[in-house]
Structure formats: structure tokens, C-alpha cells
Motif scaffolding. Sequence first.
Motif, PDB file in Angstrom:
ATOM      1  N   THR A  85      30.418  36.675  46.401  1.00 25.54           N
ATOM      2  CA  THR A  85      30.546  36.325  44.811  1.00 25.54           C
ATOM      3  C   THR A  85      30.550  35.866  44.183  1.00 25.54           C
ATOM      4  OG1 THR A  85      32.669  35.305  46.149  1.00 25.54           O
ATOM      5  CG2 THR A  85      33.243  34.970  43.927  1.00 25.54           C
ATOM      6  N   PRO A 100      32.338  36.545  36.232  1.00 22.59           N
ATOM      7  CA  PRO A 100      31.842  37.579  35.585  1.00 22.59           C
ATOM      8  C   PRO A 100      30.616  38.286  34.820  1.00 22.59           C
ATOM      9  CG  PRO A 100      34.559  36.716  35.330  1.00 22.59           C
ATOM     10  CD  PRO A 100      33.138  36.211  35.998  1.00 22.59           C
ATOM     11  N   SER A 159      27.820  39.248  37.690  1.00 24.50           N
ATOM     12  CA  SER A 159      28.342  40.623  37.780  1.00 24.50           C
ATOM     13  C   SER A 159      27.837  41.243  36.930  1.00 24.50           C
ATOM     14  CB  SER A 159      30.270  40.361  38.073  1.00 24.50           C
ATOM     15  OG  SER A 159      30.310  40.447  38.893  1.00 24.50           O
ATOM     16  N   ALA A 198      32.874  43.154  41.848  1.00 27.36           N
ATOM     17  CA  ALA A 198      33.660  41.887  40.934  1.00 27.36           C
ATOM     18  C   ALA A 198      35.412  42.913  40.902  1.00 27.36           C
ATOM     19  CB  ALA A 198      33.159  42.602  39.724  1.00 27.36           C
ATOM     20  N   TRP A 199      35.465  44.217  41.073  1.00 23.52           N
ATOM     21  CA  TRP A 199      36.516  44.586  41.760  1.00 23.52           C
ATOM     22  C   TRP A 199      37.425  44.064  42.421  1.00 23.52           C
ATOM     23  CZ3 TRP A 199      36.212  50.172  43.890  1.00 23.52           C
ATOM     24  CH2 TRP A 199      37.968  50.486  43.890  1.00 23.52           C
ATOM     25  N   SER A 255      36.683  41.356  43.844  1.00 27.84           N
ATOM     26  CA  SER A 255      37.456  40.566  43.170  1.00 27.84           C
ATOM     27  C   SER A 255      38.105  39.544  42.276  1.00 27.84           C
ATOM     28  CB  SER A 255      36.397  39.326  43.738  1.00 27.84           C
ATOM     29  OG  SER A 255      35.254  39.645  42.800  1.00 27.84           O
ATOM     30  N   ALA A 256      38.335  40.646  41.256  1.00 25.89           N
ATOM     31  CA  ALA A 256      38.991  40.336  40.227  1.00 25.89           C
ATOM     32  C   ALA A 256      40.654  40.307  40.034  1.00 25.89           C
ATOM     33  CB  ALA A 256      38.495  41.241  39.042  1.00 25.89           C
ATOM     34  N   GLU A 302      42.590  42.429  35.553  1.00 28.01           N
ATOM     35  CA  GLU A 302      41.325  42.635  35.807  1.00 28.01           C
ATOM     36  C   GLU A 302      40.643  43.917  36.704  1.00 28.01           C
ATOM     37  OE1 GLU A 302      38.636  39.927  34.610  1.00 28.01           O
ATOM     38  OE2 GLU A 302      39.443  38.783  32.907  1.00 28.01           O
ATOM     39  N   ARG A 303      41.885  44.380  37.506  1.00 27.30           N
ATOM     40  CA  ARG A 303      40.780  45.080  38.825  1.00 27.30           C
ATOM     41  C   ARG A 303      41.064  46.472  38.054  1.00 27.30           C
ATOM     42  NH1 ARG A 303      42.537  45.244  44.130  1.00 27.30           N
ATOM     43  NH2 ARG A 303      40.797  45.832  45.267  1.00 27.30           N
ATOM     44  N   TRP A 321      37.317  46.572  36.051  1.00 29.94           N
ATOM     45  CA  TRP A 321      35.898  46.972  36.575  1.00 29.94           C
ATOM     46  C   TRP A 321      35.913  47.605  37.749  1.00 29.94           C
ATOM     47  CZ3 TRP A 321      32.468  42.839  35.697  1.00 29.94           C
ATOM     48  CH2 TRP A 321      32.610  42.248  35.082  1.00 29.94           C
ATOM     49  N   HIS A 354      35.124  39.435  28.443  1.00 29.12           N
ATOM     50  CA  HIS A 354      33.271  38.857  28.587  1.00 29.12           C
ATOM     51  C   HIS A 354      33.132  39.657  27.944  1.00 29.12           C
ATOM     52  CE1 HIS A 354      35.736  38.004  32.426  1.00 29.12           C
ATOM     53  NE2 HIS A 354      35.908  38.436  32.185  1.00 29.12           N
TER      54      HIS A 354
END
Length: 215
Positions: free
Chosen positions: A87, A90, A93, A116-117, A119-120, A124-125, A128, A169
Motif C-alpha cells: 500500500t 499515489p 506509487s 495502486a490500481w 487499492s485505489a 480512480e481505478r 491506475w 496527482h
Amino acid sequence: MDQVCEACGRIRERPRSAVCEHCGAAPEETAAEEAPSGPRSPAAGRPAPRRDRDEEGRARNARPRDGLGRPLPYGSPGVARQPEGVTRTPAQSLAEAQRLLDDGMPFHAHEVLEDAWKSAPEAERELWRGLAQLAVGLTHAARGNAVGGTALLDRGPAAIAPYADAAPHGIDIAGLTAWAGELTGRLTGSGAVPAAETAPRLRATGDKAGDQAGD
């Protein structure tokens, strides 16, 4: 039933796709993922495929890999895989993925972006996911796989395009889209591209937030 990619050990979301969407391996690459010894298949008369597991028992291929993620024979020295399920913020990552891209290891950068994808937040998935696909596209291009590279370099920009008006970001959506299009145009019959020299910038130049890995 879920189908697991024998190259990276992850569940494939598009089992009928020409390549694994996680690691970019094609069926002909995964066919060689057998252990040098083990139980023999009575039907085929050859060793059954080895299913490696991580410390938590999840399928994850432990075969050593080179800097572009290509599998090497068991027992060979290789480049360490990125730890899975880390984890990060952003900014962390993006900074880690950029470091790996700059070092010519886009396959390893994709592993960071995939974490990151996963856990986003839902909103936002796809962003990532698209970044991870771009890293896999560069991996293919650096391996000399124009077909796989083109497929992922088309898919990645489509995933990140909806974020262009308000890119989170500091991610350079326009720059990454232009980079992918330019690289795609170079792939036809051009052979492998140098990974480090071809790596994109994930964040806009001069974005001060991009230099703060602890954001």
C-alpha cells in the motif's frame, strides 16, 4: 472457472485475450512455464506444470525473470520482482513506478501501478489500470513484440482519457497519450525499443507535487 496466467500467477480477467493483461505474457510464453522436474502427466507423459505460491498461498510464479520480466530457467540469477500488495500513497506509487521506468524495468513498474490500481478508490481505478497497461505496453515494445505493445498502448490511453480534464496527482494524461501514440507508430517492423530511453514521464514536467513522494 478462473484462469490463472502461468507466467505471473495472477487470475486473468480476459482469459480469451491474446495476452495476459497483468504481465503481457502470450500463450506461447506461458507454455514454457513447466518445472524442470515434478509429477508427470499420465496423458502427456511430461512433467505437470508447477504452480508456485507466495507466502500467503496465492498463485504467483516464482520463476526468476530478467529486467523486462521475461522468465528465466529455474535457478538462474534474475531481477527481483516487486513485492505484491504494497500500500502506497499515489505520490509514492508514481515515484516508484517512474524510478523503475527510468531504470529500464517497465514490467516491474507495472507491478507497482497494479498495486495502486487494486487499492485505489473506485473513481480512480481505471486511471491506475490504464497506467499499468501503458507500462506493459512498453514492456512488450522493449521485448520486440509489436503486436502486444500496440494492443496495450491502445488500451492504456483509452482508460486514462476520461481523466484528462481534471487529472489527479499531477498525472500528465495528454503527455502519456501522445507518448503512446508516438511509440505505437514506431513499432511496426522496428524491432525492440530501448526501455529506459523510451520511458514516459508519468507526471507533468515542473509539477512540484510530483517530487513529494510522501503525498
